[in-house]
Scaffold this motif. Structure first.
Motif, PDB file in Angstrom:
ATOM      1  N   CYS A 166     -34.535  -1.817  22.031  1.00  0.00           N
ATOM      2  CA  CYS A 166     -35.727  -0.985  22.166  1.00  0.00           C
ATOM      3  C   CYS A 166     -36.173  -1.084  23.834  1.00  0.00           C
ATOM      4  CB  CYS A 166     -36.796  -1.198  21.215  1.00  0.00           C
ATOM      5  SG  CYS A 166     -36.322  -0.927  19.487  1.00  0.00           S
ATOM      6  N   GLY A 167     -35.675  -1.896  24.581  1.00  0.00           N
ATOM      7  CA  GLY A 167     -35.954  -2.413  25.932  1.00  0.00           C
ATOM      8  C   GLY A 167     -36.962  -3.705  26.200  1.00  0.00           C
ATOM      9  N   ASN A 168     -36.996  -4.267  25.123  1.00  0.00           N
ATOM     10  CA  ASN A 168     -37.890  -5.528  25.300  1.00  0.00           C
ATOM     11  C   ASN A 168     -37.018  -6.624  25.803  1.00  0.00           C
ATOM     12  OD1 ASN A 168     -40.413  -4.905  23.634  1.00  0.00           O
ATOM     13  ND2 ASN A 168     -38.525  -4.419  22.416  1.00  0.00           N
ATOM     14  N   THR A 169     -37.698  -7.702  26.448  1.00  0.00           N
ATOM     15  CA  THR A 169     -36.973  -9.029  26.580  1.00  0.00           C
ATOM     16  C   THR A 169     -37.167  -9.979  25.393  1.00  0.00           C
ATOM     17  OG1 THR A 169     -38.337  -9.602  28.304  1.00  0.00           O
ATOM     18  CG2 THR A 169     -36.503  -8.324  29.125  1.00  0.00           C
ATOM     19  N   PHE A 170     -36.201 -10.958  25.449  1.00  0.00           N
ATOM     20  CA  PHE A 170     -36.433 -11.913  24.549  1.00  0.00           C
ATOM     21  C   PHE A 170     -36.306 -13.489  24.801  1.00  0.00           C
ATOM     22  CE2 PHE A 170     -35.399 -13.089  19.970  1.00  0.00           C
ATOM     23  CZ  PHE A 170     -36.324 -12.200  19.317  1.00  0.00           C
ATOM     24  N   VAL A 171     -37.191 -14.278  24.206  1.00  0.00           N
ATOM     25  CA  VAL A 171     -36.886 -15.570  24.267  1.00  0.00           C
ATOM     26  C   VAL A 171     -36.899 -16.190  22.611  1.00  0.00           C
ATOM     27  CG1 VAL A 171     -37.797 -17.927  24.745  1.00  0.00           C
ATOM     28  CG2 VAL A 171     -38.540 -15.872  26.130  1.00  0.00           C
ATOM     29  N   MET A 172     -35.682 -16.820  22.412  1.00  0.00           N
ATOM     30  CA  MET A 172     -35.158 -17.233  21.022  1.00  0.00           C
ATOM     31  C   MET A 172     -35.357 -18.850  20.913  1.00  0.00           C
ATOM     32  SD  MET A 172     -33.669 -15.895  18.415  1.00  0.00           S
ATOM     33  CE  MET A 172     -34.026 -17.054  17.038  1.00  0.00           C
ATOM     34  N   LYS A 173     -35.972 -19.131  19.860  1.00  0.00           N
ATOM     35  CA  LYS A 173     -36.045 -20.699  19.706  1.00  0.00           C
ATOM     36  C   LYS A 173     -35.255 -20.921  18.162  1.00  0.00           C
ATOM     37  CE  LYS A 173     -37.771 -23.566  17.589  1.00  0.00           C
ATOM     38  NZ  LYS A 173     -36.946 -24.459  16.588  1.00  0.00           N
ATOM     39  N   PRO A 174     -34.176 -21.292  18.224  1.00  0.00           N
ATOM     40  CA  PRO A 174     -33.305 -21.566  17.048  1.00  0.00           C
ATOM     41  C   PRO A 174     -33.731 -22.506  16.422  1.00  0.00           C
ATOM     42  CG  PRO A 174     -31.891 -21.670  19.081  1.00  0.00           C
ATOM     43  CD  PRO A 174     -33.271 -21.542  19.602  1.00  0.00           C
ATOM     44  N   SER A 175     -32.978 -22.836  15.173  1.00  0.00           N
ATOM     45  CA  SER A 175     -33.301 -24.142  14.571  1.00  0.00           C
ATOM     46  C   SER A 175     -32.750 -25.268  15.252  1.00  0.00           C
ATOM     47  CB  SER A 175     -32.703 -24.123  13.103  1.00  0.00           C
ATOM     48  OG  SER A 175     -32.727 -25.391  12.460  1.00  0.00           O
ATOM     49  N   GLU A 176     -33.410 -26.386  15.508  1.00  0.00           N
ATOM     50  CA  GLU A 176     -32.817 -27.492  16.125  1.00  0.00           C
ATOM     51  C   GLU A 176     -31.833 -28.248  15.366  1.00  0.00           C
ATOM     52  OE1 GLU A 176     -35.658 -26.985  14.853  1.00  0.00           O
ATOM     53  OE2 GLU A 176     -36.851 -28.971  14.236  1.00  0.00           O
ATOM     54  N   LYS A 177     -31.260 -27.837  14.092  1.00  0.00           N
ATOM     55  CA  LYS A 177     -30.578 -28.471  13.281  1.00  0.00           C
ATOM     56  C   LYS A 177     -28.865 -27.957  13.496  1.00  0.00           C
ATOM     57  CE  LYS A 177     -33.651 -29.822   9.745  1.00  0.00           C
ATOM     58  NZ  LYS A 177     -34.605 -28.941   9.735  1.00  0.00           N
ATOM     59  N   ASP A 178     -29.125 -26.723  14.054  1.00  0.00           N
ATOM     60  CA  ASP A 178     -27.502 -26.170  14.055  1.00  0.00           C
ATOM     61  C   ASP A 178     -27.640 -25.146  15.260  1.00  0.00           C
ATOM     62  OD1 ASP A 178     -28.937 -24.207  12.581  1.00  0.00           O
ATOM     63  OD2 ASP A 178     -27.631 -24.190  10.806  1.00  0.00           O
ATOM     64  N   PRO A 179     -27.925 -25.605  16.336  1.00  0.00           N
ATOM     65  CA  PRO A 179     -28.274 -24.569  17.760  1.00  0.00           C
ATOM     66  C   PRO A 179     -27.051 -24.266  18.384  1.00  0.00           C
ATOM     67  CG  PRO A 179     -28.650 -26.890  18.369  1.00  0.00           C
ATOM     68  CD  PRO A 179     -28.245 -27.129  16.852  1.00  0.00           C
ATOM     69  N   SER A 180     -25.657 -24.514  18.179  1.00  0.00           N
ATOM     70  CA  SER A 180     -24.569 -24.450  19.192  1.00  0.00           C
ATOM     71  C   SER A 180     -24.289 -22.924  19.016  1.00  0.00           C
ATOM     72  CB  SER A 180     -23.463 -25.250  18.745  1.00  0.00           C
ATOM     73  OG  SER A 180     -23.789 -26.565  18.900  1.00  0.00           O
ATOM     74  N   VAL A 181     -24.093 -22.324  17.768  1.00  0.00           N
ATOM     75  CA  VAL A 181     -23.507 -21.057  17.832  1.00  0.00           C
ATOM     76  C   VAL A 181     -24.379 -19.976  18.541  1.00  0.00           C
ATOM     77  CG1 VAL A 181     -24.609 -20.575  15.353  1.00  0.00           C
ATOM     78  CG2 VAL A 181     -22.676 -19.259  15.936  1.00  0.00           C
ATOM     79  N   ILE A 182     -25.762 -20.092  18.520  1.00  0.00           N
ATOM     80  CA  ILE A 182     -26.395 -18.967  19.252  1.00  0.00           C
ATOM     81  C   ILE A 182     -26.360 -19.169  20.741  1.00  0.00           C
ATOM     82  CG2 ILE A 182     -28.742 -19.987  19.014  1.00  0.00           C
ATOM     83  CD1 ILE A 182     -28.000 -16.472  18.344  1.00  0.00           C
ATOM     84  N   MET A 183     -25.836 -20.449  20.912  1.00  0.00           N
ATOM     85  CA  MET A 183     -25.897 -20.662  22.318  1.00  0.00           C
ATOM     86  C   MET A 183     -24.551 -19.845  23.132  1.00  0.00           C
ATOM     87  SD  MET A 183     -28.420 -22.401  23.769  1.00  0.00           S
ATOM     88  CE  MET A 183     -28.225 -23.214  25.238  1.00  0.00           C
ATOM     89  N   LYS A 184     -23.585 -19.844  22.433  1.00  0.00           N
ATOM     90  CA  LYS A 184     -22.319 -19.104  22.573  1.00  0.00           C
ATOM     91  C   LYS A 184     -22.404 -17.577  22.466  1.00  0.00           C
ATOM     92  CE  LYS A 184     -18.067 -18.470  22.960  1.00  0.00           C
ATOM     93  NZ  LYS A 184     -17.554 -18.547  24.603  1.00  0.00           N
ATOM     94  N   VAL A 185     -23.443 -17.292  21.603  1.00  0.00           N
ATOM     95  CA  VAL A 185     -23.575 -15.770  21.409  1.00  0.00           C
ATOM     96  C   VAL A 185     -24.413 -15.348  22.698  1.00  0.00           C
ATOM     97  CG1 VAL A 185     -25.158 -14.415  20.219  1.00  0.00           C
ATOM     98  CG2 VAL A 185     -23.891 -15.483  18.958  1.00  0.00           C
ATOM     99  N   ALA A 186     -25.245 -16.288  23.198  1.00  0.00           N
ATOM    100  CA  ALA A 186     -25.946 -15.828  24.671  1.00  0.00           C
ATOM    101  C   ALA A 186     -24.895 -15.715  25.686  1.00  0.00           C
ATOM    102  CB  ALA A 186     -26.926 -16.984  24.910  1.00  0.00           C
ATOM    103  N   GLU A 187     -23.869 -16.266  25.831  1.00  0.00           N
ATOM    104  CA  GLU A 187     -22.743 -16.238  26.693  1.00  0.00           C
ATOM    105  C   GLU A 187     -22.214 -15.127  26.569  1.00  0.00           C
ATOM    106  OE1 GLU A 187     -20.008 -19.722  26.437  1.00  0.00           O
ATOM    107  OE2 GLU A 187     -21.599 -21.012  26.758  1.00  0.00           O
ATOM    108  N   LEU A 188     -22.008 -14.638  25.363  1.00  0.00           N
ATOM    109  CA  LEU A 188     -21.351 -13.204  25.161  1.00  0.00           C
ATOM    110  C   LEU A 188     -22.066 -11.956  25.420  1.00  0.00           C
ATOM    111  CD1 LEU A 188     -19.541 -13.931  21.515  1.00  0.00           C
ATOM    112  CD2 LEU A 188     -18.619 -14.278  23.725  1.00  0.00           C
TER     113      LEU A 188
END
Ligand code: NAD
Length: 500
Positions: A166-188
């Motif tokens: 929609c044209g927004n920018t985003f700041v994500m705060k994932p769960s501190e219990k399993d954060p690795s996968v979303i960090m990889k998604v950010a690289e993608l």
């Protein structure tokens, strides 16, 4: 040991906070990494980056934004197995379930690829002579997402693909219990061509969340997690002038009518109650049996099926287990304590998962599948969300009693009815005070092009996740009324304008 920092402006940035949280492999009980708990200043830095990126990203055409999302989708496909393994290693769910989660998240990306169509707005020609009226669906600015541990990739994907489309920018705060996968998604996302600063990740806890809720540059907050935190997020974010959607906890009932096919019910219930070790917000944790005969048949069959269940590490062995461990030692102890209270409150414990051990994984956070009969309102195992592999059977004598029971519960996320009667099913859909309803479908999670959300204390805020609600949540409507060419105006009118 690796320490996960933040992802800001397209780069991995180590955190200087010095506060660390351990991330475990729940199947072995071994710590795999540390995740940093970011400071308020680091969170403000991520917001500042997103705020700066908004100035250019909002001007990128919807078609171009969609093209980036198409590439992102294709990268998710080529990294599918790696992402699923990352989910399974930190969350504990079995690989096929992790792949299912990823697939459901990717469907939201597919939906967001349709943004040129979804963000079109409306147009009415000639609402008055020579006057046209149209709406613009404009992005809000910086949006924030705060997600729970149980879907470390799907829940963030309920939020950010639509927000950035929609044209927004985003700041994500994932769960501190399993954060690795979303960090990889950010690289993608970066690899797909998303400009730096459009999508950022801040790892952390309440300190980071409180900045996202109060900083004036954040326009909207999307939250999914437990009800007490959802309520806090909604109240604090709203108080600070933000648009908030906050999805909370659940206690989902399945009504088993006397005319339901036992085989179909049992097959549906096994996955719905014990899949992902019951750590799903749409898991069925209560089977409401109408009549003793339905209850007896169900219990006999569930006992047989549970005795054949394979429980083990999510990424495990030659044969994939049906269910993995819980997220943490603390959570496993909490679930076992709930089982204790069920016994103390007088429910009949038919299968006890408290002393369950997986050979070779004795330090893993396993709780075995558990079954209670004769559960009643007022018992903690009925009233509260357990979020573990514990199924309660409640016996009622009529269909209406089942409906009244469900409507009286404080949560209203999902529910299901199993019946051969169209009349009962239709009445149920009409009368039940729950946001997502299944008819002979145990986990009625709406598809990406519909919207996901519960009722009552399972949700705070008017707009649900993804689908049309998601697009409305991440855009602000502006309505233009325009007259071309200018008419000759010779008189002033002080009355309410009407079109003649
Ligand atoms: P949680 O509420 O503990 O945490 C969710 C998020 O909030 C995390 O990112 C966490 O870091 C943050 N958080 C925790 N405490 C906070 C505080 N005091 N202040 C600010 N932020 C805080 O939830 P969880 O244990 O990660 O997830 C399980 C819960 O999520 C269950 O209740 C489940 O039903 C719910 N859930 C709901 C849905 C839904 O769609 N309704 C979907 C998935 C999970």
């Amino acid at each position: 040991m690796n320490t996960l920092g933040n992802f800001i402006n397209g780069k991995h940035i180590p955190s200087k906070s010095g506060r660390l949280s351990p991330v475990y492999n729940p199947a072995t009980g071994e710590q795999s990494i540390h995740v940093s708990l970011s400071t308020a200043d680091e969170t403000r830095q991520a917001i500042a980056t997103a705020h700066e990126a908004f100035a250019t990203w909002k001007a990128v055409t919807p078609l171009r934004r969609a093209q980036i999302l198409f590439r992102f989708k294709s990268l998710l496909e080529s990294n599918f197995d790696l992402l699923a393994e990352l989910i399974s290693l930190e969350h504990g769910k079995v690989l096929s379930d992790a792949k299912g989660e990823l697939t459901r998240g990717m469907e939201v990306v597919e939906f967001a690829c349709g943004i040129p169509h979804l963000q079109k707005g409306e147009f009415s020609a000639n609402v008055g002579t020579g006057v046209d009226s149209y709406s613009l669906m404009q992005p809000l600015g910086v949006c924030a997402g705060i997600s729970p541990f149980n879907f470390p990739v799907m829940v963030p994907m309920w939020m950010f693909p639509i927000a950035i489309a929609c044209g927004n920018t985003f700041v994500m705060k994932p769960s501190e219990k399993d954060p690795s996968v979303i960090m990889k998604v950010a690289e993608l996302l970066t690899e797909a061509g998303l400009p730096d600063g459009v999508f950022n990740i801040v790892n952390g806890d309440k300190e980071a969340v409180d900045v996202l809720l109060t900083d004036a540059r954040v326009q909207a907050v999307s939250f999914v997690g437990s009800t007490p935190i959802a309520e806090y997020i909604y109240a604090t974010g709203s108080q600070h002038g933000k648009r908030v959607q906050a999805l909370g906890g659940a206690k989902n009932h399945m009504v088993v009518m006397p005319d339901a096919e036992t085989e179909q019910v049992v097959s549906a219930l096994m996955g719905a109650a014990y899949g992902s070790a019951g750590e799903r917000c749409m898991a069925i944790s209560v089977a409401v049996c109408v009549g003793d005969e339905a209850a007896e048949k169900l219990i006999t069959e569930i006992k047989k099926e549970v005795s054949n269940m394979l429980v083990g590490p999510g990424t495990g062995g030659d044969q994939e287990p049906h269910m993995g461990p819980l997220i943490s030692q603390v959570h496993a102890e909490k679930v076992k304590h709930y089982i204790d209270t069920g016994v103390q409150d007088g429910a009949s414990l038919l299968i006890d998962g408290r002393d369950f051990k997986v050979a070779g994984h004795e330090r893993g956070y396993f709780v075995g599948p558990t079954l209670f009969d004769n559960v009643k309102p007022g018992m903690r195992i009925y009233d509260e969300e357990i979020f573990g592999p514990v199924l309660s059977v409640v016996r009622v004598s009529s269909y209406q009693e089942a409906v009244d029971l469900i409507n009286a519960h404080e949560y209203g996320n999902g529910t299901a009815i199993f019946t051969g009667s169209g009349e009962s099913a239709r009445h149920f859909c009409e009368q039940i005070q729950v946001g997502m309803v299944g008819v002979n479908v145990p986990i009625p999670v709406p598809m990406a092009f519909h919207s996901f959300g519960g009722w009552k204390r399972s949700v705070f805020g008017p707009l649900n996740m993804h689908g049309n609600d998601g697009v409305r949540f991440f855009t602000r409507m502006k309505t233009v009324t325009a007259r071309w060419p200018k008419s000759d105006v010779t008189t002033h009118s002080f009355s309410m304008p009407t079109m003649k």
